[in-house]
Design a protein around this motif. Sequence first.
Motif, PDB file in Angstrom:
ATOM      1  N   GLY A 125       0.791  -1.229   0.000  1.00 40.69           N
ATOM      2  CA  GLY A 125       0.000   0.000   0.000  1.00 40.69           C
ATOM      3  C   GLY A 125       0.818   1.271   0.000  1.00 40.69           C
ATOM      4  N   LEU A 126       1.783   1.388  -0.901  1.00 35.74           N
ATOM      5  CA  LEU A 126       2.677   2.540  -0.948  1.00 35.74           C
ATOM      6  C   LEU A 126       2.645   3.159  -2.342  1.00 35.74           C
ATOM      7  CD1 LEU A 126       4.808   4.005   0.881  1.00 35.74           C
ATOM      8  CD2 LEU A 126       6.541   2.569  -0.224  1.00 35.74           C
ATOM      9  N   ASP A 127       2.496   4.490  -2.408  1.00 34.78           N
ATOM     10  CA  ASP A 127       2.492   5.159  -3.718  1.00 34.78           C
ATOM     11  C   ASP A 127       2.870   6.626  -3.556  1.00 34.78           C
ATOM     12  OD1 ASP A 127       0.013   6.978  -3.598  1.00 34.78           O
ATOM     13  OD2 ASP A 127      -0.889   5.055  -3.104  1.00 34.78           O
ATOM     14  N   ASP A 128       3.222   7.254  -4.671  1.00 36.36           N
ATOM     15  CA  ASP A 128       3.489   8.704  -4.678  1.00 36.36           C
ATOM     16  C   ASP A 128       2.600   9.380  -5.713  1.00 36.36           C
ATOM     17  OD1 ASP A 128       4.709   7.857  -7.020  1.00 36.36           O
ATOM     18  OD2 ASP A 128       6.607   8.890  -6.645  1.00 36.36           O
ATOM     19  N   LYS A 129       1.338   8.943  -5.783  1.00 36.62           N
ATOM     20  CA  LYS A 129       0.411   9.478  -6.780  1.00 36.62           C
ATOM     21  C   LYS A 129       0.050  10.938  -6.511  1.00 36.62           C
ATOM     22  CE  LYS A 129      -2.738   6.245  -6.476  1.00 36.62           C
ATOM     23  NZ  LYS A 129      -3.975   5.518  -6.833  1.00 36.62           N
ATOM     24  N   VAL A 130       0.023  11.340  -5.240  1.00 38.90           N
ATOM     25  CA  VAL A 130      -0.341  12.721  -4.912  1.00 38.90           C
ATOM     26  C   VAL A 130       0.794  13.674  -5.251  1.00 38.90           C
ATOM     27  CG1 VAL A 130      -0.942  14.306  -3.043  1.00 38.90           C
ATOM     28  CG2 VAL A 130      -1.970  12.011  -3.119  1.00 38.90           C
ATOM     29  N   GLU A 131       2.020  13.304  -4.868  1.00 42.26           N
ATOM     30  CA  GLU A 131       3.183  14.155  -5.122  1.00 42.26           C
ATOM     31  C   GLU A 131       4.363  13.286  -5.526  1.00 42.26           C
ATOM     32  OE1 GLU A 131       6.088  17.379  -2.830  1.00 42.26           O
ATOM     33  OE2 GLU A 131       4.210  16.705  -1.895  1.00 42.26           O
ATOM     34  N   GLU A 132       4.839  13.451  -6.729  1.00 42.32           N
ATOM     35  CA  GLU A 132       5.934  12.641  -7.241  1.00 42.32           C
ATOM     36  C   GLU A 132       7.146  12.719  -6.305  1.00 42.32           C
ATOM     37  OE1 GLU A 132       8.127  10.055  -9.096  1.00 42.32           O
ATOM     38  OE2 GLU A 132       6.054  10.470  -9.681  1.00 42.32           O
ATOM     39  N   GLY A 133       7.636  11.528  -5.928  1.00 41.91           N
ATOM     40  CA  GLY A 133       8.801  11.447  -5.072  1.00 41.91           C
ATOM     41  C   GLY A 133       8.492  11.416  -3.586  1.00 41.91           C
ATOM     42  N   THR A 134       7.239  11.636  -3.216  1.00 46.59           N
ATOM     43  CA  THR A 134       6.834  11.583  -1.808  1.00 46.59           C
ATOM     44  C   THR A 134       5.934  10.371  -1.609  1.00 46.59           C
ATOM     45  OG1 THR A 134       6.944  13.996  -1.594  1.00 46.59           O
ATOM     46  CG2 THR A 134       5.725  12.802   0.100  1.00 46.59           C
ATOM     47  N   MET A 135       6.521   9.279  -1.146  1.00 42.48           N
ATOM     48  CA  MET A 135       5.777   8.045  -0.961  1.00 42.48           C
ATOM     49  C   MET A 135       4.952   8.105   0.332  1.00 42.48           C
ATOM     50  SD  MET A 135       6.281   5.803  -3.405  1.00 42.48           S
ATOM     51  CE  MET A 135       7.353   5.682  -4.863  1.00 42.48           C
ATOM     52  N   VAL A 136       3.705   7.640   0.259  1.00 43.04           N
ATOM     53  CA  VAL A 136       2.833   7.595   1.435  1.00 43.04           C
ATOM     54  C   VAL A 136       2.142   6.235   1.494  1.00 43.04           C
ATOM     55  CG1 VAL A 136       2.430  10.084   1.500  1.00 43.04           C
ATOM     56  CG2 VAL A 136       0.921   8.636   0.136  1.00 43.04           C
ATOM     57  N   TRP A 137       1.880   5.782   2.720  1.00 45.14           N
ATOM     58  CA  TRP A 137       1.159   4.519   2.918  1.00 45.14           C
ATOM     59  C   TRP A 137      -0.342   4.752   2.813  1.00 45.14           C
ATOM     60  CZ3 TRP A 137       3.678   0.227   2.433  1.00 45.14           C
ATOM     61  CH2 TRP A 137       4.978   0.075   2.901  1.00 45.14           C
ATOM     62  N   LYS A 138      -1.050   3.788   2.284  1.00 47.94           N
ATOM     63  CA  LYS A 138      -2.497   3.876   2.125  1.00 47.94           C
ATOM     64  C   LYS A 138      -3.214   4.042   3.453  1.00 47.94           C
ATOM     65  CE  LYS A 138      -4.068   3.559  -2.147  1.00 47.94           C
ATOM     66  NZ  LYS A 138      -5.059   4.519  -2.679  1.00 47.94           N
ATOM     67  N   ASP A 139      -2.697   3.445   4.529  1.00 48.75           N
ATOM     68  CA  ASP A 139      -3.388   3.514   5.817  1.00 48.75           C
ATOM     69  C   ASP A 139      -3.019   4.766   6.606  1.00 48.75           C
ATOM     70  OD1 ASP A 139      -0.838   3.005   6.733  1.00 48.75           O
ATOM     71  OD2 ASP A 139      -1.381   1.236   7.918  1.00 48.75           O
ATOM     72  N   GLY A 140      -2.217   5.662   6.012  1.00 56.06           N
ATOM     73  CA  GLY A 140      -1.855   6.898   6.675  1.00 56.06           C
ATOM     74  C   GLY A 140      -0.629   6.828   7.555  1.00 56.06           C
ATOM     75  N   ALA A 141      -0.035   5.630   7.730  1.00 60.40           N
ATOM     76  CA  ALA A 141       1.157   5.491   8.567  1.00 60.40           C
ATOM     77  C   ALA A 141       2.341   6.218   7.925  1.00 60.40           C
ATOM     78  CB  ALA A 141       1.494   4.014   8.764  1.00 60.40           C
ATOM     79  N   GLN A 142       3.253   6.713   8.761  1.00 64.48           N
ATOM     80  CA  GLN A 142       4.448   7.363   8.254  1.00 64.48           C
ATOM     81  C   GLN A 142       5.394   6.327   7.648  1.00 64.48           C
ATOM     82  OE1 GLN A 142       6.236   9.634  11.422  1.00 64.48           O
ATOM     83  NE2 GLN A 142       4.804  11.324  11.172  1.00 64.48           N
ATOM     84  N   VAL A 143       6.138   6.726   6.632  1.00 60.67           N
ATOM     85  CA  VAL A 143       7.131   5.839   6.024  1.00 60.67           C
ATOM     86  C   VAL A 143       8.395   5.904   6.879  1.00 60.67           C
ATOM     87  CG1 VAL A 143       8.464   5.300   3.960  1.00 60.67           C
ATOM     88  CG2 VAL A 143       6.146   6.235   3.737  1.00 60.67           C
ATOM     89  N   THR A 144       8.586   4.891   7.718  1.00 59.84           N
ATOM     90  CA  THR A 144       9.733   4.852   8.639  1.00 59.84           C
ATOM     91  C   THR A 144      10.748   3.790   8.248  1.00 59.84           C
ATOM     92  OG1 THR A 144       8.518   3.349  10.087  1.00 59.84           O
ATOM     93  CG2 THR A 144       8.340   5.706  10.562  1.00 59.84           C
ATOM     94  N   TYR A 145      10.401   2.969   7.240  1.00 55.99           N
ATOM     95  CA  TYR A 145      11.284   1.879   6.811  1.00 55.99           C
ATOM     96  C   TYR A 145      11.088   1.686   5.314  1.00 55.99           C
ATOM     97  CZ  TYR A 145      12.869  -2.869   5.871  1.00 55.99           C
ATOM     98  OH  TYR A 145      13.500  -3.966   5.330  1.00 55.99           O
ATOM     99  N   THR A 146      12.176   1.394   4.600  1.00 53.11           N
ATOM    100  CA  THR A 146      12.073   1.072   3.177  1.00 53.11           C
ATOM    101  C   THR A 146      12.987  -0.104   2.840  1.00 53.11           C
ATOM    102  OG1 THR A 146      13.820   2.651   2.582  1.00 53.11           O
ATOM    103  CG2 THR A 146      11.535   3.461   2.540  1.00 53.11           C
TER     104      THR A 146
END
Length: 376
Positions: A73-94
């Motif tokens: 559930g990870l994408d940057d559709k809203v802002e290119e280069g800014t990945m966000v989780w679908k459930d609203g959690a912060q991206v703390t690990y990649t």
Amino acid sequence: MSDCLFVATPCPIGWQARDKFCYLINEEEKSYEEADTTCANIGSTLTTINSADEQLFHTDVLKNKVSMPLWIGLDDKVEEGTMVWKDGAQVTYTNWANGQPDDFESNEDCVHMSKPIDDGQWNDNACDAPGIGYMCKMPMIDSLEGTGKVIEVPFEITSDPQYCPEGWTRYGAFCYIINDEQVAQYEADTLCQLDDARLTSIHSQGEQKFHEYMSKGKLIWIGLNDEETENVFVYTNGYEMDYTNWDENEPSNSGGNEDCVILHTLPEKLGKWNDISCDRKASFMCKKPVTPCPIGWQGNGESCYKVNERPVPYDEAAATCQRMNSILTSVKNVDEQTFLTGLITKVETKLWIGLDDRETEGIMQFLDGSPVNTPQ
């Protein structure tokens, strides 16, 4: 001949449990949005991965159970280069693969885990790329007990007869039903209690949208009022008021007699909250936790049990339990033995438990790995 006693996990049948979450793998090929909608329809979200340990779990799943990449559930559709989780959690690990994300041809906004050979590393891809399955994730049923909270997902949720009674709709860890009878708020809450429920509470934007969808334009009570202390609103079900959606200039306590809360029905104000007299008549929505155990199972402590009286051999009983995401029961202590004894008092056949000495003659072992406590 005898049969088995089942013990369930706190996840629906077919899901895998790990650290207070349940995961469901689906190798049906879908686009990212289709996968996200499918997860939402069963009260979950596309999976998130928030630590190396959770990544290891996902990697093991890829290696042992699937042969294709899976959407997460990870994408940057809203802002290119800014990945966000679908459930609203912060991206703390990649766990990006080498050179990723690369937004190839400026058309890669959605993320999948690669095939097993790549150890589940992440790659951005076109959101409609073919040949990709998906994994859904939701909290275990007992991890939300007592909070009133549900998973932050879209509101297209279906019935779930495994955990909600007939006619109720599941959203996250709760079951809901609309009653069209026109009654005052107090009477509405009383009627909900007849179904072991209370007037509904709303704790997030996702749950708010769900209520708007369910109400279908009806004026409905929610379980919020400030009857005890003016302007200190509390829910009748005891949950904290941690989200609001008041209409403009509300609550107003107009005339000094508006202590209970309804959802608006006017199109331009749909779902907005308004305080009105508690004696007004309106439809209402009831809310209750999903059953801790699937319908037809009985709970004791943290486990669920189901008796099946159809006589089968031990191995078939064990296999039947496994197909139900459970295992032949163990008996860990006197309290569990007392519960099981009471459970089977009306059973006319013998019942298998998950204990055998097949590995070493004379050394009994439970199938679930529980220690065998031998009386001294």
